[in-house]
Design an enzyme around this catalytic site. Structure first.
Site, PDB file in Angstrom:
ATOM      1  N   ASP A 123       0.749  -1.263  -0.057  1.00  0.00           N
ATOM      2  CA  ASP A 123       0.029   0.077  -0.009  1.00  0.00           C
ATOM      3  C   ASP A 123       0.940   1.245   0.138  1.00  0.00           C
ATOM      4  O   ASP A 123       0.706   2.250   0.902  1.00  0.00           O
ATOM      5  CB  ASP A 123      -0.924   0.095   1.162  1.00  0.00           C
ATOM      6  N   LYS A 146       1.837   4.912  -1.075  1.00  0.00           N
ATOM      7  CA  LYS A 146       1.320   6.076  -1.608  1.00  0.00           C
ATOM      8  C   LYS A 146       1.849   7.221  -0.879  1.00  0.00           C
ATOM      9  O   LYS A 146       2.307   6.869   0.406  1.00  0.00           O
ATOM     10  CB  LYS A 146      -0.323   6.004  -1.640  1.00  0.00           C
ATOM     11  N   ASN A 171       0.791   7.453   3.141  1.00  0.00           N
ATOM     12  CA  ASN A 171       1.346   6.568   3.971  1.00  0.00           C
ATOM     13  C   ASN A 171       3.121   6.531   4.178  1.00  0.00           C
ATOM     14  O   ASN A 171       3.769   5.822   4.438  1.00  0.00           O
ATOM     15  CB  ASN A 171       1.320   4.902   3.396  1.00  0.00           C
ATOM     16  N   THR A 194      -4.162   0.333  -3.121  1.00  0.00           N
ATOM     17  CA  THR A 194      -5.010   1.630  -3.520  1.00  0.00           C
ATOM     18  C   THR A 194      -5.179   1.577  -5.047  1.00  0.00           C
ATOM     19  O   THR A 194      -4.062   1.506  -5.778  1.00  0.00           O
ATOM     20  CB  THR A 194      -4.187   2.779  -2.995  1.00  0.00           C
TER      21      THR A 194
END
Length: 803
Positions: free
Chosen positions: A612, A614, A617, A647
């Site tokens: 995840d 991105k 984060n 995502t």
């Protein structure tokens, strides 16, 4: 006049004449009318701006400043307001009049929308310099408000924007999906369903619809009757598990007025007339609900039967199991390869299947040395395609040739599974390329235990102890100073989401501050995330890197679970990039992506896939160092895993196709991140997930690169965004070294970064350990409370490390 001078008497002014009185009254009346008009104009601006999503991200007391910054502008019929491909530097709100939106494609220029008063376009131009995605032409006299980016930034408004994070989806929730027995089908039924599945472009994006797979889908589908007026899907519904094919009747698809969802083309330049409540109708032979087949996500629209109707249904679990059958056939083929390796004869059939699932594909180029004589070895290879020379002491002693079509395979390096002996020969690729399945000794030992012990047990005829499936086994150091929850006091809110909230807390005795992440136990149980949360704790405890947020303690409350983490008070990288206009800066992008590389290397060494990545984060410390945070989707994996999650903007092709993925997905997400930090948007961006996936399937070769991405950076991105996972740069022989030695990092000091002695490209302003200024928590993002009723299963009994 001096201080002591005497004043001469002045003659009082003559009283105003009647004419003058009338003129003054008229002037006052005009001034009053002008003020009223100005107020109305100001109110109109505020009303328009309140409809714009970007403006809603400004605190309310800042919106009047935007209204003041608005310029009035006028266009005549036929005037081009913005041109597709031109750099964007202004945002427009239409006051009156109409315009048409055109998109240039390979086939020509298509009109995709019409705009009228209250509509807006180009809001992204206030944040970053990116090409316009459409041409907008006035189709009548048109009055508009315009705000230019330089004015917006001059007023400091970009620094005050508040952002909601892009949400991750499909967290592998253990919620039972109810299936029904398949309904018998006539040849006409089979034909209707088959054509409907083939006609659904989104399904074609997700999987290859060959005749075998189509037949498998059709076989498990069941029939349901739907009454006129009955809702078969409700917008926002959490129970989104089914896909439907219409056999008879009609359905209406609607979205709420507040929703910007629509069916069709992505119109990111404009909020236009086409956002209606009713967005489509589905007739016999049509289908809907395909996103539910990929992952758990709330429904985006409401679907209601307009007439009595009949539908064919398949659920996500059945769909996924059919996709995985292709993987099963691959595993069976791998087991056959393993059957030919005599050193593995002691393995049971189920154990060979486990080993087969842990095999990782690796591709080699001509003249690559797969094995070097004299070097210690820990990898075992099964070559199923290609030619290699076996060389001992500088002399070729054999040439091996493998062909997957004929089932001819060769294996070498198998003794590495037993012990760490030096290689006795060199293996060099002689064909244009060679394809191998690879397994390292550590992975084998994690799966089954030492091979030597298994062989000895088989030789002695004794039963070896059963081993549980390998899991992430993280634990915090026992000799650490424990932190009691009762010794903490709350400072303030850092952020919140659907799961709960993250707050800053201070230790009452030491003054040290921490980020306390709280997750509602009611939410965990409702969404079936018990296993996921326990897994997150284990994985955090397994990591010990300067580039990953540190876990100090976990607590178990009556309604809430808590993670006590290190605070990163410099803020999120996502909001920092927008507020500080960092997009397109190689210096910043190189520093932050390098930190991600070191975090991934640390995780992958521990068999953790992150999944995840991105900017939301990634956090900054008060010193400006980067930290990867949020292990909610991370997983301990040997070989492949099959959960569709992440995502959508960052989904890799193998995640979309549900064919199983390895840590190669993390390197794909790194390519997306670098592109986004340089361009200001991800490469496959769209407002609609299925359009993202369609773009991903077409590949990075179809994506235009902005001028900010120079040749070396582009080369790195393209070598990370390979649709074939094994072709991504760190998945090739050389691994992470292929990244650290890439030309884009040619003058980068990796040693300085690892020791955190490298000067940071941006140092946030953090005044104290209690400073919250780099975080803006929005009340509307606060989670709904779901009361927790203990199911009595004891799922959370081992969560707490302190009290």
């Amino acid at each position: 006049m001096g201080c002591g001078a005497s004043a001469k008497p002045t003659k009082p002014p003559d009283p105003p004449s009647e004419t003058e009185k009338a003129e003054r009254k008229a002037d006052h009346s005009e001034d009053k009318k002008a003020a009223q008009l100005e107020n109305k104009e100001y109110e109109a601006r505020m009303r328009f701006l309140d409809q714009v999503p970007l403006m809603k991200r400004l605190p309310r007391d800042e919106r009047p400043i935007v209204a003041e910054a608005c310029e009035a502008c006028e266009f005549q019929n036929g005037d081009v307001i913005i041109q597709q491909g031109d750099p964007g530097d202004a945002f427009y709100v239409i006051r009156s009049g109409e315009a048409r939106v055109f998109v240039q494609t390979n086939e020509g220029q298509d009109q995709v929308a019409s705009l009228k008063g209250g509509d807006y376009f180009g809001e992204n131009a206030l944040l970053r310099d990116e090409p316009r995605t459409a041409t907008i032409i006035a189709s009548s006299r048109l009055l508009a408000f315009r705000i230019r980016r330089d004015k917006f930034q001059e007023l400091g408004l970009n620094a005050k924007l508040q952002f909601a994070n892009r949400k991750a989806v499909g967290t592998g929730m253990k919620v039972m999906v109810k299936s029904k027995p398949p309904t018998p089908k006539t040849p006409e039924d089979v034909e209707l369903i088959s054509l409907a599945l083939q006609k659904n472009e989104n399904l074609a994006t997700m999987t290859t619809l060959d005749s075998s797979r189509l037949q498998s889908f059709i076989e498990v589908m069941w029939k349901e009757e739907v009454k006129a007026g009955e809702r078969i899907i409700s917008e926002g519904d959490m129970q989104a598990d089914y896909f439907y094919v219409v056999a008879e009747g009609q359905f209406e698809v609607t979205v709420s007025d507040a929703s910007n969802e629509e069916s069709g083309v992505d119109h990111s330049e404009a909020k236009a007339e086409f956002h209606q409540r009713t967005i489509s109708h589905v007739a016999p032979g049509g289908s809907f609900g395909e996103l539910a087949l990929l992952y758990f996500v709330p429904r985006a629209a409401t679907v209601t039967a307009s007439t009595d109707a009949t539908v064919w249904v398949i659920d996500r679990t059945q769909f996924k199991s059919i996709l995985m059958k292709a993987s099963d056939s691959k595993i069976r083929a791998y087991v056959k390869y393993l059957d030919k390796v005599s050193i593995l004869d002691a393995l049971l059939a189920e154990e060979k299947k486990q080993v087969a699932n842990a095999l990782v594909e690796m591709h080699f180029a001509s003249e690559d040395r797969i094995i070097q004589q004299g070097e210690p070895g820990n990898m075992f290879y099964i070559m199923y395609e290609g030619d290699v020379d076996i060389d001992k002491d500088g002399e070729v002693v054999a040439t091996l040739s493998a062909k997957s079509k004929s089932g001819t395979v060769h294996f070498f390096g198998e003794m590495a599974l037993l012990e760490n002996e030096n290689r006795t020969a060199t293996v060099t690729v002689k064909s244009p390329d060679a394809k191998c399945l690879v397994l390292d000794r550590e992975s084998f030992n994690l799966l089954l235990g030492p091979l030597k012990d298994i062989i000895e047990a088989a030789r002695e005829g004794r039963q070896r102890p059963e081993r549980a499936a390998p899991e992430a086994q993280g634990c915090l150091a026992e000799n650490r100073t424990k932190i009691k929850r009762s010794d903490l006091k709350r400072i303030g809110l850092l952020g919140c989401g659907g799961f709960g909230a993250v707050e800053l807390w201070e230790h009452s005795k030491t003054g040290q501050t921490f980020a306390l992440k709280a997750i509602s136990k009611g939410y965990i149980v409702k969404t079936g995330m018990q296993e996921s949360v326990m897994n997150e704790k284990s994985i955090l405890a397994m990591t010990n890197s300067l580039f990953i947020t540190r876990l100090y303690e976990t607590y178990n409350g009556t309604q809430t679970l808590y993670f006590l983490l290190e605070p990163c008070l410099g803020g999120e990288l996502y909001s920092t990039y927008v507020r500080k206009s960092m997009y397109g800066s190689e210096k910043h992008c190189r520093f932050y992506s390098a930190g991600v590389i070191l975090a991934f290397e640390h995780m992958h060494q521990r068999r953790i896939i992150y999944r995840d990545l991105k900017p939301e984060n990634l956090l900054l410390t008060e010193d400006g160092q980067l930290k990867v945070t949020d292990m909610g989707l991370a997983k301990f994996v040997i070989g492949k895993t099959y959960t569709t999650c992440g995502t959508p903007d960052y989904f890799a092709p193998e995640v979309i196709a549900s064919t199983g993925h390895t840590n190669a997905v993390d390197w794909w997400t790194l390519g997306i991140l670098i592109f986004e930090l340089m361009a200001g948007h991800p490469p496959f961006e769209s407002a609609y997930p299925m359009q993202i996936y369609a773009k991903v399937t077409k590949g990075i070769g179809k994506v235009p690169f902005p001028s900010a991405i120079k040749a070396n950076c582009r080369s790195l991105i393209e070598n990370l965004l390979k649709n074939e996972a094994v072709e991504r740069l760190p998945m090739k022989p050389g691994g992470v070294k292929n990244l650290t030695e890439h030309k884009w990092f040619s003058e980068f000091d990796w040693e300085a970064l690892m020791g955190q002695t490298m000067p940071v490209p941006y140092k946030p302003v953090v005044k104290s350990r209690k400073d919250l200024q780099n975080f803006v928590a929005r009340k509307e993002d606060a989670p709904r409370t779901i009361e927790y009723v203990d199911p009595g299963t004891g799922w959370d009994k081992d969560f707490a490390t302190s009290h």
